[in-house]
Design a protein around this motif. Structure first.
Motif, PDB file in Angstrom:
ATOM      1  N   ASP D  33       0.749  -0.939   0.080  1.00 22.58           N
ATOM      2  CA  ASP D  33       0.548  -0.364   0.273  1.00 22.58           C
ATOM      3  C   ASP D  33       0.868   1.050  -0.086  1.00 22.58           C
ATOM      4  O   ASP D  33       2.121   1.047   0.350  1.00 22.58           O
ATOM      5  CB  ASP D  33      -1.255   0.246   1.029  1.00 22.58           C
ATOM      6  N   PHE D  34      -0.018   1.982  -0.576  1.00 18.94           N
ATOM      7  CA  PHE D  34       1.291   3.299  -0.378  1.00 18.94           C
ATOM      8  C   PHE D  34      -0.384   5.065   0.216  1.00 18.94           C
ATOM      9  O   PHE D  34      -1.472   4.478  -0.548  1.00 18.94           O
ATOM     10  CB  PHE D  34       1.877   4.074  -1.342  1.00 18.94           C
ATOM     11  N   ASP D  35       0.607   6.097   0.363  1.00 20.28           N
ATOM     12  CA  ASP D  35      -0.383   7.373   0.590  1.00 20.28           C
ATOM     13  C   ASP D  35       0.310   8.133  -0.352  1.00 20.28           C
ATOM     14  O   ASP D  35       1.174   8.702  -1.078  1.00 20.28           O
ATOM     15  CB  ASP D  35      -1.055   7.425   2.014  1.00 20.28           C
ATOM     16  N   ILE D  36      -0.699   9.504  -0.203  1.00 18.69           N
ATOM     17  CA  ILE D  36      -0.239  10.440  -1.264  1.00 18.69           C
ATOM     18  C   ILE D  36       1.395  11.295  -0.625  1.00 18.69           C
ATOM     19  O   ILE D  36       1.574  11.804  -1.722  1.00 18.69           O
ATOM     20  CB  ILE D  36      -1.004  11.266  -0.705  1.00 18.69           C
ATOM     21  N   HIS D  37       1.691  10.833   0.134  1.00 20.78           N
ATOM     22  CA  HIS D  37       3.244  11.296   0.366  1.00 20.78           C
ATOM     23  C   HIS D  37       4.414   9.940   0.841  1.00 20.78           C
ATOM     24  O   HIS D  37       5.180  10.410   0.956  1.00 20.78           O
ATOM     25  CB  HIS D  37       3.111  11.210   2.496  1.00 20.78           C
ATOM     26  N   MET D  38       3.811   9.556   0.200  1.00 16.06           N
ATOM     27  CA  MET D  38       4.350   7.926  -0.668  1.00 16.06           C
ATOM     28  C   MET D  38       4.736   7.242  -0.019  1.00 16.06           C
ATOM     29  O   MET D  38       5.815   6.482   0.373  1.00 16.06           O
ATOM     30  CB  MET D  38       6.067   8.544  -1.215  1.00 16.06           C
ATOM     31  N   ASN D  39       4.489   7.256   1.718  1.00 22.13           N
ATOM     32  CA  ASN D  39       4.883   6.591   2.731  1.00 22.13           C
ATOM     33  C   ASN D  39       4.174   5.185   2.448  1.00 22.13           C
ATOM     34  O   ASN D  39       2.974   4.948   1.281  1.00 22.13           O
ATOM     35  CB  ASN D  39       3.241   6.995   3.617  1.00 22.13           C
ATOM     36  N   LEU D  40       4.552   4.001   1.955  1.00 23.25           N
ATOM     37  CA  LEU D  40       4.297   2.615   1.534  1.00 23.25           C
ATOM     38  C   LEU D  40       4.676   1.608   2.738  1.00 23.25           C
ATOM     39  O   LEU D  40       5.139   1.443   3.620  1.00 23.25           O
ATOM     40  CB  LEU D  40       5.405   2.058   0.646  1.00 23.25           C
ATOM     41  N   THR D  41       3.811   0.458   2.501  1.00 22.59           N
ATOM     42  CA  THR D  41       4.325  -0.392   2.992  1.00 22.59           C
ATOM     43  C   THR D  41       4.447  -1.707   2.809  1.00 22.59           C
ATOM     44  O   THR D  41       4.163  -2.449   1.219  1.00 22.59           O
ATOM     45  CB  THR D  41       2.597  -1.319   3.688  1.00 22.59           C
ATOM     46  N   LEU D  42       5.481  -2.483   2.819  1.00 19.58           N
ATOM     47  CA  LEU D  42       6.285  -3.383   2.092  1.00 19.58           C
ATOM     48  C   LEU D  42       5.797  -4.748   3.022  1.00 19.58           C
ATOM     49  O   LEU D  42       6.193  -4.864   4.388  1.00 19.58           O
ATOM     50  CB  LEU D  42       7.293  -3.304   1.934  1.00 19.58           C
ATOM     51  N   HIS D  43       5.513  -5.946   2.212  1.00 18.34           N
ATOM     52  CA  HIS D  43       5.936  -7.750   2.878  1.00 18.34           C
ATOM     53  C   HIS D  43       7.259  -8.484   1.770  1.00 18.34           C
ATOM     54  O   HIS D  43       7.352  -7.578   1.212  1.00 18.34           O
ATOM     55  CB  HIS D  43       4.951  -8.414   2.434  1.00 18.34           C
ATOM     56  N   GLU D  44       7.557  -8.569   3.590  1.00 19.19           N
ATOM     57  CA  GLU D  44       9.548  -9.981   3.316  1.00 19.19           C
ATOM     58  C   GLU D  44      10.588  -8.464   2.165  1.00 19.19           C
ATOM     59  O   GLU D  44      10.925  -8.177   1.556  1.00 19.19           O
ATOM     60  CB  GLU D  44       9.194 -10.184   2.092  1.00 19.19           C
ATOM     61  N   ALA D  45      10.843  -7.194   3.350  1.00 18.78           N
ATOM     62  CA  ALA D  45      11.211  -6.408   3.268  1.00 18.78           C
ATOM     63  C   ALA D  45      12.478  -7.120   3.453  1.00 18.78           C
ATOM     64  O   ALA D  45      12.696  -7.318   4.473  1.00 18.78           O
ATOM     65  CB  ALA D  45      11.001  -5.126   3.514  1.00 18.78           C
ATOM     66  N   GLU D  46      13.577  -6.393   2.002  1.00 24.16           N
ATOM     67  CA  GLU D  46      15.016  -6.919   2.429  1.00 24.16           C
ATOM     68  C   GLU D  46      15.562  -5.771   2.491  1.00 24.16           C
ATOM     69  O   GLU D  46      15.598  -5.298   1.256  1.00 24.16           O
ATOM     70  CB  GLU D  46      14.994  -8.288   2.037  1.00 24.16           C
ATOM     71  N   ASP D  47      17.069  -5.417   3.146  1.00 22.55           N
ATOM     72  CA  ASP D  47      17.892  -4.307   3.189  1.00 22.55           C
ATOM     73  C   ASP D  47      19.115  -5.258   1.908  1.00 22.55           C
ATOM     74  O   ASP D  47      19.484  -6.002   2.637  1.00 22.55           O
ATOM     75  CB  ASP D  47      18.316  -3.657   4.129  1.00 22.55           C
ATOM     76  N   ILE D  48      19.094  -4.285   1.206  1.00 18.77           N
ATOM     77  CA  ILE D  48      19.936  -5.225   0.409  1.00 18.77           C
ATOM     78  C   ILE D  48      21.508  -4.405  -0.243  1.00 18.77           C
ATOM     79  O   ILE D  48      21.515  -4.803  -1.257  1.00 18.77           O
ATOM     80  CB  ILE D  48      19.333  -5.584  -0.970  1.00 18.77           C
ATOM     81  N   SER D  49      21.513  -3.576   0.597  1.00 19.44           N
ATOM     82  CA  SER D  49      22.429  -2.424   0.536  1.00 19.44           C
ATOM     83  C   SER D  49      23.446  -3.353   0.432  1.00 19.44           C
ATOM     84  O   SER D  49      24.103  -3.985   1.290  1.00 19.44           O
ATOM     85  CB  SER D  49      22.385  -1.773   1.632  1.00 19.44           C
TER      86      SER D  49
END
Lengths: 76, 76, 76, 76, 76, 76, 76
Positions: D33-49
């Motif tokens: 999901d996302f909103d007008i501020h570009m706040n986002l929800t992610l499932h199975e998120a990974e930091d790949i830095s």
């Protein structure tokens, strides 16, 4: 601020709060008042960063400098 | 916040959340409340940065310091 | 600003205030006026950072540079 | 967000997106999901830095930390 | 800006003002006009930082870069 | 954005634009859409900073990261 | 922008302006248009920082990156 958050702040009036600031300073004082921007007034404020205590007296602190507000003596 | 995002946050109330902050700190605590600015109140908050645990007690954290909110114990 | 905060500022008019700025400078002066953005005018302002005193005269200081306002001579 | 931009984001729901952040981190996850501020929800998120993968679980990421959103698996 | 602050600025029109900027530069010039964002126009502006004088001519300076405005030649 | 500015952006749709970002990166791509915040979508985007080309695919870039937009192939 | 400031900018259309940016770059070009955020379009823009000239072509520059706008060839 949300209603409950505002209530939490209101319940902390006349209590000692601990402010962590965005510049890594830590300030302690007796919360007198606050507004929707989290601008705060503190009595008997002290900068307690770096294991030193510097008396600040009565201060008005701009909310946009605040990282977090701790309420160490809240017993509810 | 969008409706679903607000719902996700609401579903996390009284659960442990993990906050990554813009200053690279990591804070963990029991989510009590939040507002549209993502200002949050946490119970039993702990700074768990740098493999150390520092007890913070009940805190109000300003939303503009937040990078992300993880919900590690969500099972839905 | 909340009403009480605005009152506190108003009560400090024509008194010496001490401003801690976000750039780590400290400025002292006689508060003449302020607005809702915490923009301030000071008479006989002095930069007192780093144990030096630099005369600034009458200045208008933008509120978004302010960390805190101390009211060291308030007796109420 | 403009209508087409909002549509592009909507079309990416339930797909893997790649987020480049202002702090130079890269995060990958399934857009919920996302909103007008570009706040986002992610499932199975990974930091790949930095050529490492760190599991983040379900996260809410504040939009003001985002540099860009890549949609690598979009086929339209 | 508050009324008195706006008045102070208006009274400084066609006078030499000294601007301290957030990037530590100092600019001097003849104040022509300003708006509510503290955007200013100056005639015969000079960058006087670092004990050098650099002629800037007529400039429009964005208010969000300003730390303070000094009015050294005000006699009222 | 002003009308003419918005027109200039509209005229650049489906053309290659060059974005200089505030983090000193340079990104090139085919402009698909934009909104009033200068949020942009690009097709076949490439990071061309530091004399390297990194394929980014379709991206949504937040406008507040943009320094300038160049329109190198505009012939009007 | 205040009326006079907006007029000053309007009078500079189709003239060469010199932009000092917050990232210490200097850009010169023929002013085409601007809006209330000081977003500008320039023709034949050149980055003239560090005693080098880099051709930028037609650019749209976001106003929030601007420190000041000089009007070196204004004769009024």
């Amino acid at each position: 601020m949300g209603d409950e958050i505002s209530t939490l702040m209101s319940n902390s009036k006349n209590k000692i709060v601990l402010l962590r600031l965005r510049n890594n300073k830590t300030v302690r004082g007796n919360l007198q008042d606050f507004d929707i921007h989290m601008n705060l007034t503190l009595h008997e404020a002290e900068d307690i960063s770096d294991n030193k205590i510097t008396k600040l007296g009565t201060i008005l602190l701009r909310g946009d400098n605040i990282l977090s507000v701790s309420l160490p003596e809240e017993e509810s």
